[in-house]
Design a protein around this motif. Structure first.
Motif, PDB file in Angstrom:
ATOM      1  N   VAL A 204       0.840  -1.200   0.000  1.00 14.44           N
ATOM      2  CA  VAL A 204       0.000   0.000   0.000  1.00 14.44           C
ATOM      3  C   VAL A 204       0.874   1.248   0.000  1.00 14.44           C
ATOM      4  O   VAL A 204       0.598   2.226  -0.694  1.00 14.44           O
ATOM      5  CB  VAL A 204      -0.943  -0.007   1.217  1.00 14.44           C
ATOM      6  CG1 VAL A 204      -1.671   1.331   1.347  1.00 14.44           C
ATOM      7  CG2 VAL A 204      -1.953  -1.137   1.103  1.00 14.44           C
ATOM      8  N   ALA A 208       0.965   4.228  -2.679  1.00 17.76           N
ATOM      9  CA  ALA A 208       0.728   5.603  -2.240  1.00 17.76           C
ATOM     10  C   ALA A 208       1.859   6.523  -2.680  1.00 17.76           C
ATOM     11  O   ALA A 208       1.632   7.706  -2.967  1.00 17.76           O
ATOM     12  CB  ALA A 208       0.573   5.646  -0.725  1.00 17.76           C
ATOM     13  N   VAL A 223      -5.911  10.568   1.328  1.00 17.04           N
ATOM     14  CA  VAL A 223      -5.624   9.179   0.965  1.00 17.04           C
ATOM     15  C   VAL A 223      -5.661   8.281   2.200  1.00 17.04           C
ATOM     16  O   VAL A 223      -6.223   7.178   2.171  1.00 17.04           O
ATOM     17  CB  VAL A 223      -4.249   9.075   0.264  1.00 17.04           C
ATOM     18  CG1 VAL A 223      -3.811   7.613   0.155  1.00 17.04           C
ATOM     19  CG2 VAL A 223      -4.315   9.708  -1.122  1.00 17.04           C
ATOM     20  N   TYR A 224      -5.100   8.766   3.297  1.00 19.09           N
ATOM     21  CA  TYR A 224      -5.068   7.960   4.527  1.00 19.09           C
ATOM     22  C   TYR A 224      -6.477   7.759   5.079  1.00 19.09           C
ATOM     23  O   TYR A 224      -6.871   6.624   5.392  1.00 19.09           O
ATOM     24  CB  TYR A 224      -4.176   8.633   5.564  1.00 19.09           C
ATOM     25  CG  TYR A 224      -4.096   7.890   6.874  1.00 19.09           C
ATOM     26  CD1 TYR A 224      -3.609   6.593   6.939  1.00 19.09           C
ATOM     27  CD2 TYR A 224      -4.515   8.495   8.057  1.00 19.09           C
ATOM     28  CE1 TYR A 224      -3.532   5.910   8.143  1.00 19.09           C
ATOM     29  CE2 TYR A 224      -4.442   7.819   9.262  1.00 19.09           C
ATOM     30  CZ  TYR A 224      -3.951   6.530   9.312  1.00 19.09           C
ATOM     31  OH  TYR A 224      -3.886   5.862  10.510  1.00 19.09           O
ATOM     32  N   CYS A 225      -7.260   8.840   5.209  1.00 17.01           N
ATOM     33  CA  CYS A 225      -8.592   8.745   5.806  1.00 17.01           C
ATOM     34  C   CYS A 225      -9.547   7.943   4.926  1.00 17.01           C
ATOM     35  O   CYS A 225     -10.256   7.051   5.414  1.00 17.01           O
ATOM     36  CB  CYS A 225      -9.141  10.144   6.062  1.00 17.01           C
ATOM     37  SG  CYS A 225      -8.289  11.046   7.382  1.00 17.01           S
ATOM     38  N   GLY A 227      -8.651   5.856   2.626  1.00 22.20           N
ATOM     39  CA  GLY A 227      -8.122   4.494   2.590  1.00 22.20           C
ATOM     40  C   GLY A 227      -8.520   3.700   3.825  1.00 22.20           C
ATOM     41  O   GLY A 227      -8.855   2.511   3.731  1.00 22.20           O
ATOM     42  N   ALA A 230     -12.102   2.742   3.309  1.00 25.49           N
ATOM     43  CA  ALA A 230     -12.248   1.737   2.248  1.00 25.49           C
ATOM     44  C   ALA A 230     -11.756   0.365   2.708  1.00 25.49           C
ATOM     45  O   ALA A 230     -12.419  -0.659   2.475  1.00 25.49           O
ATOM     46  CB  ALA A 230     -11.489   2.190   0.996  1.00 25.49           C
ATOM     47  N   PHE A 231     -10.590   0.324   3.358  1.00 28.55           N
ATOM     48  CA  PHE A 231     -10.063  -0.960   3.830  1.00 28.55           C
ATOM     49  C   PHE A 231     -10.948  -1.546   4.924  1.00 28.55           C
ATOM     50  O   PHE A 231     -11.101  -2.762   5.026  1.00 28.55           O
ATOM     51  CB  PHE A 231      -8.625  -0.783   4.339  1.00 28.55           C
ATOM     52  CG  PHE A 231      -7.588  -1.181   3.332  1.00 28.55           C
ATOM     53  CD1 PHE A 231      -6.819  -2.313   3.502  1.00 28.55           C
ATOM     54  CD2 PHE A 231      -7.379  -0.410   2.196  1.00 28.55           C
ATOM     55  CE1 PHE A 231      -5.866  -2.684   2.576  1.00 28.55           C
ATOM     56  CE2 PHE A 231      -6.433  -0.760   1.260  1.00 28.55           C
ATOM     57  CZ  PHE A 231      -5.674  -1.918   1.442  1.00 28.55           C
ATOM     58  N   ALA A 241      -7.919  -2.948   9.569  1.00 22.58           N
ATOM     59  CA  ALA A 241      -7.419  -2.044   8.536  1.00 22.58           C
ATOM     60  C   ALA A 241      -6.326  -1.124   9.055  1.00 22.58           C
ATOM     61  O   ALA A 241      -5.442  -0.697   8.299  1.00 22.58           O
ATOM     62  CB  ALA A 241      -8.578  -1.201   7.985  1.00 22.58           C
ATOM     63  N   LEU A 245      -2.968   0.364   6.792  1.00 26.32           N
ATOM     64  CA  LEU A 245      -2.927   1.742   6.285  1.00 26.32           C
ATOM     65  C   LEU A 245      -1.929   2.600   7.049  1.00 26.32           C
ATOM     66  O   LEU A 245      -1.274   3.466   6.457  1.00 26.32           O
ATOM     67  CB  LEU A 245      -4.319   2.362   6.357  1.00 26.32           C
ATOM     68  CG  LEU A 245      -5.174   2.293   5.094  1.00 26.32           C
ATOM     69  CD1 LEU A 245      -4.544   3.126   3.980  1.00 26.32           C
ATOM     70  CD2 LEU A 245      -5.372   0.868   4.627  1.00 26.32           C
ATOM     71  N   VAL A 249       0.808   4.270   4.877  1.00 24.84           N
ATOM     72  CA  VAL A 249       0.601   5.691   4.596  1.00 24.84           C
ATOM     73  C   VAL A 249       0.820   6.549   5.837  1.00 24.84           C
ATOM     74  O   VAL A 249       1.501   7.583   5.786  1.00 24.84           O
ATOM     75  CB  VAL A 249      -0.822   5.933   4.041  1.00 24.84           C
ATOM     76  CG1 VAL A 249      -1.034   7.423   3.741  1.00 24.84           C
ATOM     77  CG2 VAL A 249      -1.061   5.105   2.786  1.00 24.84           C
ATOM     78  N   THR A 318     -11.505  13.925   8.029  1.00 28.29           N
ATOM     79  CA  THR A 318     -10.403  14.319   7.150  1.00 28.29           C
ATOM     80  C   THR A 318     -10.009  15.771   7.413  1.00 28.29           C
ATOM     81  O   THR A 318      -8.815  16.096   7.524  1.00 28.29           O
ATOM     82  CB  THR A 318     -10.810  14.147   5.677  1.00 28.29           C
ATOM     83  OG1 THR A 318     -11.183  12.781   5.439  1.00 28.29           O
ATOM     84  CG2 THR A 318      -9.662  14.511   4.744  1.00 28.29           C
TER      85      THR A 318
END
Length: 327
Positions: A204, A208, A223-225, A227, A230-231, A241, A245, A249, A318
């Protein structure tokens, strides 16, 4: 001293009862395979330590085959009708919430009592008998939760004057409705550990690196939040997750590259992951179990109701991380 093993035995015996009741239910056309499924689940709690990795692996594969080939069936449990439940709700009113409220209250009280507290000037040691702690402090919350569930069941029986078999029969009815999804929390938590050991976090992170500009903090935070959410939707569990992550990230980008405060990044990142929990059927204990309890016609009704709130909270988390985690 009470250890986590006592909780495993309690849960194992509960599923032994479900298996026994299932095999005696002639109205269930799949009663033998249903009973075998819950019996194997009980064995994982009662004898998992003795079966070893190979034995537990065979057990899980057998359960997967039973569920995969449609071996789980719905039994017929003698339960109250809709009219009887309405009459009971009128008779008892808000007292019906007492058993449910006892569970978090006992969990909180037990956690404080078994672990001890150290809040400012208020200091107390864990409860002991003859100098020996009553319960394992490391597992105080889980042990207290189990004790709260047992106490709540006893109070419900006394309050509503139900037969002793009622919790077991209603529990079996609920498990039959939920089916194999009842195993998802355990399976997905294990999946998170497997992903971490397999180095998915590094993969990952490599992806990234190609997506996140080296000087754009907002994109890295997004991307982190996103992601994390999503994970969590994929894995059904924010705790599963999080290591993936954060290793890929959170640490290399947000903490090391942009100097983010670790506590703030981790805490808000978990909250972003919980937004994903609200939007996935894989979080069965949050989204499928309530739908079964409420007897909703749409199995995903809880998720559909939660999606707008989840997306709004994801955007807020975020923004909070971008504003608060970096100086």
């Amino acid at each position: 001293m009470i250890t986590i093993q006592a909780v495993y035995v309690l849960v194992g015996l509960l599923f032994v009862a479900f298996a026994y009741l299932s095999v005696r239910d002639a109205a269930n056309p799949k009663r033998y395979t249903t009973a075998l499924f819950w019996g194997l689940f009980a064995a994982s709690f009662l004898a998992g330590d003795y079966l070893g990795d190979l034995g537990n692996g065979i057990l899980v594969l057998t359960m997967a085959l039973i569920a995969g080939f449609g071996g789980l069936g719905l039994g017929r449990v003698a339960t109250t009708s809709s009219d009887e439940r309405k009459a009971s709700s009128v008779e008892w009113g808000n007292w019906l919430f007492l058993p449910a409220l006892l569970i978090p209250l006992v969990t909180l009280a037990g956690t404080i009592a078994f672990r001890g507290i150290d809040w400012f000037v208020l200091v107390s040691d864990p409860l002991t008998i003859g100098g020996v702690p009553i319960a394992d402090a490391k597992q105080a919350t889980v042990i207290s939760l189990a004790a709260g569930a047992v106490l709540a069941a006893g109070v419900a029986l006394a309050l509503l004057k139900q037969p002793l078999s009622s919790p077991l029969q209603e529990g079996r009815r609920l498990m039959d409705v939920i089916g194999w999804a009842a195993l998802l929390p355990q399976m997905l938590a294990s999946l998170g550990a497997v992903f971490a050991v397999a180095g998915v976090g590094k993969v990952v992170g490599d992806i990234a690196t190609q997506v996140v500009p080296a000087d754009n903090l907002f994109i890295a935070v997004t991307v982190y939040c996103v992601g994390m959410a999503a994970f969590t939707m994929i894995m059904g569990n924010a705790f599963a997750a999080f290591p993936v992550l954060t290793a890929g990230v959170g640490v290399p980008f947000l903490m090391q590259q942009f100097g983010g405060e670790p506590a703030a990044v981790a805490a808000i990142g978990m909250l972003a992951g919980f937004c994903g929990t609200l939007m996935t059927p894989l979080a069965a204990n949050f989204n499928i179990v309530p739908a079964a309890l409420l007897e909703l016609k749409n199995r995903n009704g809880v998720i559909l109701a939660q999606i707008p709130t989840a997306l709004m909270m994801l955007a807020i988390n975020t923004a909070l991380m971008y504003a608060l985690a970096f100086r």
